[in-house]
Scaffold this motif. Structure first.
Motif, PDB file in Angstrom:
ATOM      1  N   ARG A 119      -5.964  49.712  88.999  1.00 51.00           N
ATOM      2  CA  ARG A 119      -4.943  48.883  88.748  1.00 51.00           C
ATOM      3  C   ARG A 119      -5.613  47.386  88.922  1.00 51.00           C
ATOM      4  O   ARG A 119      -5.076  46.517  88.491  1.00 51.00           O
ATOM      5  CB  ARG A 119      -3.643  49.041  89.472  1.00 51.00           C
ATOM      6  N   SER A 120      -6.694  47.453  89.621  1.00 45.14           N
ATOM      7  CA  SER A 120      -7.346  46.020  89.761  1.00 45.14           C
ATOM      8  C   SER A 120      -8.937  46.063  89.635  1.00 45.14           C
ATOM      9  O   SER A 120      -9.467  47.032  89.773  1.00 45.14           O
ATOM     10  CB  SER A 120      -7.042  45.698  91.401  1.00 45.14           C
ATOM     11  N   GLY A 121      -9.624  44.917  88.922  1.00 41.42           N
ATOM     12  CA  GLY A 121     -10.853  44.928  88.868  1.00 41.42           C
ATOM     13  C   GLY A 121     -11.439  44.602  89.953  1.00 41.42           C
ATOM     14  O   GLY A 121     -10.864  44.341  91.009  1.00 41.42           O
ATOM     15  N   VAL A 122     -12.866  44.621  89.844  1.00 42.67           N
ATOM     16  CA  VAL A 122     -13.791  44.353  91.360  1.00 42.67           C
ATOM     17  C   VAL A 122     -14.705  43.589  90.666  1.00 42.67           C
ATOM     18  O   VAL A 122     -15.496  43.984  89.820  1.00 42.67           O
ATOM     19  CB  VAL A 122     -14.055  45.711  91.979  1.00 42.67           C
ATOM     20  N   ARG A 123     -15.086  42.603  91.633  1.00 41.04           N
ATOM     21  CA  ARG A 123     -15.996  41.692  91.235  1.00 41.04           C
ATOM     22  C   ARG A 123     -17.567  42.378  91.655  1.00 41.04           C
ATOM     23  O   ARG A 123     -17.521  43.018  92.704  1.00 41.04           O
ATOM     24  CB  ARG A 123     -15.855  40.329  92.098  1.00 41.04           C
ATOM     25  N   ILE A 124     -18.699  41.853  90.978  1.00 42.35           N
ATOM     26  CA  ILE A 124     -19.842  42.568  91.540  1.00 42.35           C
ATOM     27  C   ILE A 124     -20.068  42.582  92.936  1.00 42.35           C
ATOM     28  O   ILE A 124     -20.600  43.393  93.465  1.00 42.35           O
ATOM     29  CB  ILE A 124     -20.957  42.048  90.706  1.00 42.35           C
ATOM     30  N   HIS A 125     -19.983  41.483  93.517  1.00 43.49           N
ATOM     31  CA  HIS A 125     -20.399  40.992  94.926  1.00 43.49           C
ATOM     32  C   HIS A 125     -19.486  42.118  95.756  1.00 43.49           C
ATOM     33  O   HIS A 125     -19.922  42.651  96.734  1.00 43.49           O
ATOM     34  CB  HIS A 125     -20.555  39.724  95.508  1.00 43.49           C
ATOM     35  N   GLU A 126     -18.237  42.315  95.473  1.00 47.24           N
ATOM     36  CA  GLU A 126     -17.231  42.958  96.211  1.00 47.24           C
ATOM     37  C   GLU A 126     -17.683  44.564  96.009  1.00 47.24           C
ATOM     38  O   GLU A 126     -17.706  45.229  97.214  1.00 47.24           O
ATOM     39  CB  GLU A 126     -15.774  42.799  95.463  1.00 47.24           C
ATOM     40  N   LEU A 127     -18.007  44.820  94.847  1.00 50.60           N
ATOM     41  CA  LEU A 127     -18.569  46.328  94.522  1.00 50.60           C
ATOM     42  C   LEU A 127     -19.810  46.583  95.527  1.00 50.60           C
ATOM     43  O   LEU A 127     -19.988  47.548  96.246  1.00 50.60           O
ATOM     44  CB  LEU A 127     -18.838  46.433  93.173  1.00 50.60           C
ATOM     45  N   GLU A 128     -20.599  45.783  95.602  1.00 46.82           N
ATOM     46  CA  GLU A 128     -21.952  45.542  96.317  1.00 46.82           C
ATOM     47  C   GLU A 128     -21.738  45.845  97.742  1.00 46.82           C
ATOM     48  O   GLU A 128     -22.067  46.860  98.406  1.00 46.82           O
ATOM     49  CB  GLU A 128     -22.892  44.444  96.119  1.00 46.82           C
ATOM     50  N   ALA A 129     -20.472  45.199  98.177  1.00 51.86           N
ATOM     51  CA  ALA A 129     -20.110  45.300  99.534  1.00 51.86           C
ATOM     52  C   ALA A 129     -19.418  46.924  99.801  1.00 51.86           C
ATOM     53  O   ALA A 129     -19.753  47.382 101.000  1.00 51.86           O
ATOM     54  CB  ALA A 129     -19.067  44.401  99.809  1.00 51.86           C
ATOM     55  N   MET A 130     -18.700  47.133  99.016  1.00 47.08           N
ATOM     56  CA  MET A 130     -18.156  48.581  99.094  1.00 47.08           C
ATOM     57  C   MET A 130     -19.236  49.618  99.261  1.00 47.08           C
ATOM     58  O   MET A 130     -19.290  50.491  99.878  1.00 47.08           O
ATOM     59  CB  MET A 130     -17.523  48.857  97.873  1.00 47.08           C
ATOM     60  N   LEU A 131     -20.291  49.450  98.113  1.00 55.60           N
ATOM     61  CA  LEU A 131     -21.219  50.337  98.259  1.00 55.60           C
ATOM     62  C   LEU A 131     -22.324  50.513  99.456  1.00 55.60           C
ATOM     63  O   LEU A 131     -22.849  51.479  99.840  1.00 55.60           O
ATOM     64  CB  LEU A 131     -22.267  50.157  96.940  1.00 55.60           C
TER      65      LEU A 131
END
Length: 285
Positions: free
Chosen positions: A48-60
């Motif tokens: 339902r929400s997109g994710v910014r690349i820097h946010e994705l990197e933080a999640m990973l």
């Protein structure tokens, strides 16, 4: 219009959910550790929400994913999910539920559909589509009708004429062939188009004749969309006069798959279906 989750976004969310669950943490826990709103991780996982690349990197990083190839593939999914979609120019005439449906249909690999009253949308001619729209929305502005016809043609192109075309398996009730939508001339063109389309390798078309009597699909039309890689992303759409209902539970998918199996078993085979449509053509001439 709200953002519509594409299958890429849903695939990314499913992979992130799998990584999180592998660590034994809840979405709320991970959101707190990332310093985000408590619902943000859940919304990303649900598409339902997109994710910014820097946010994705933080999640990973938090999910302890170190494999560079897997990380790159997930980053690519995030980038691709932000791309401009073919239906964007028609956003002002498309209802959100319709946009949600075509977003998934465009990226499906397989579509099984049962149609009670109309020719399947992906197999409709422009004249037939226009007649259906005029019947359902008699007060629609001519330019809006034109746009919706163009959307239908673009849907066909995006699914049936792409590099790896959608595998379409349609079971169509005899009523859809007999009902004269747009008059005899429009119906003749439509029926001839069905005969031509049924010769395509990626299209299976079967007719469910009146003679078959009661059948498993009497409650109405439905569609099952299947996607590559993850079967847990498959969805069922059922239709009513005012809405499409989207079902994603595995129990619903299993139920509708069984119904479709019963319908295609009760329907005429592919070759007899072509002969049946040819007889309907003769009746109209």
């Amino acid at each position: 219009m709200p953002a519509i989750p594409t299958i890429r976004r849903r695939m990314l969310g499913a992979e992130l959910r799998s990584l999180r669950e592998g660590l034994g943490h809840t979405a709320d826990e991970m959101a707190r550790r990332l310093g985000w709103h408590q619902t943000k991780v859940s919304r990303i996982e649900n598409g339902r929400s997109g994710v910014r690349i820097h946010e994705l990197e933080a999640m990973l990083d938090l999910y302890e994913l170190t494999d560079p190839e897997v990380r790159e593939s997930l980053v690519n999914l995030a980038r691709e999910s932000k791309g401009r979609m073919w239906w964007t120019p028609y956003a002002d005439v498309l209802a959100e539920r319709y946009t949600s449906y075509i977003a998934l249909e465009t990226e499906a690999t397989s579509k099984r559909t049962f149609e009670m009253t109309l020719v399947p949308g992906l197999l409709q001619t422009p004249g037939y589509t226009r007649a259906v729209i005029n019947a359902l929305a008699p007060d629609a502005r001519p330019e809006a009708v034109d746009a919706l016809v163009n959307v239908r043609l673009a849907r066909q192109s995006a699914t049936l004429r792409r590099a790896s075309p959608l595998n379409l398996w349609a079971v169509v009730d005899e009523a859809a062939l007999r009902r004269s939508i747009g008059g005899p001339h429009v119906m003749l063109k439509q029926l001839h188009h069905l005969l031509e389309a049924s010769e395509e390798a990626n299209i299976t078309l079967q007719v469910l004749p009146f003679a078959s009597g009661g059948h498993a699909g009497l409650m109405g039309s439905f569609t099952i969309l299947q996607f590559p890689i993850r079967s847990d992303l498959d969805v069922v759409y059922t239709e009513s006069g005012v809405s499409n209902i989207r079902l994603e539970r595995q129990s619903d998918l299993a139920t509708y798959s069984r119904v479709f199996d019963k319908l295609h078993t009760a329907a005429l085979g592919v070759t007899p279906s072509r002969k049946f449509i040819s007889h309907v053509v003769k009746d109209l001439q």
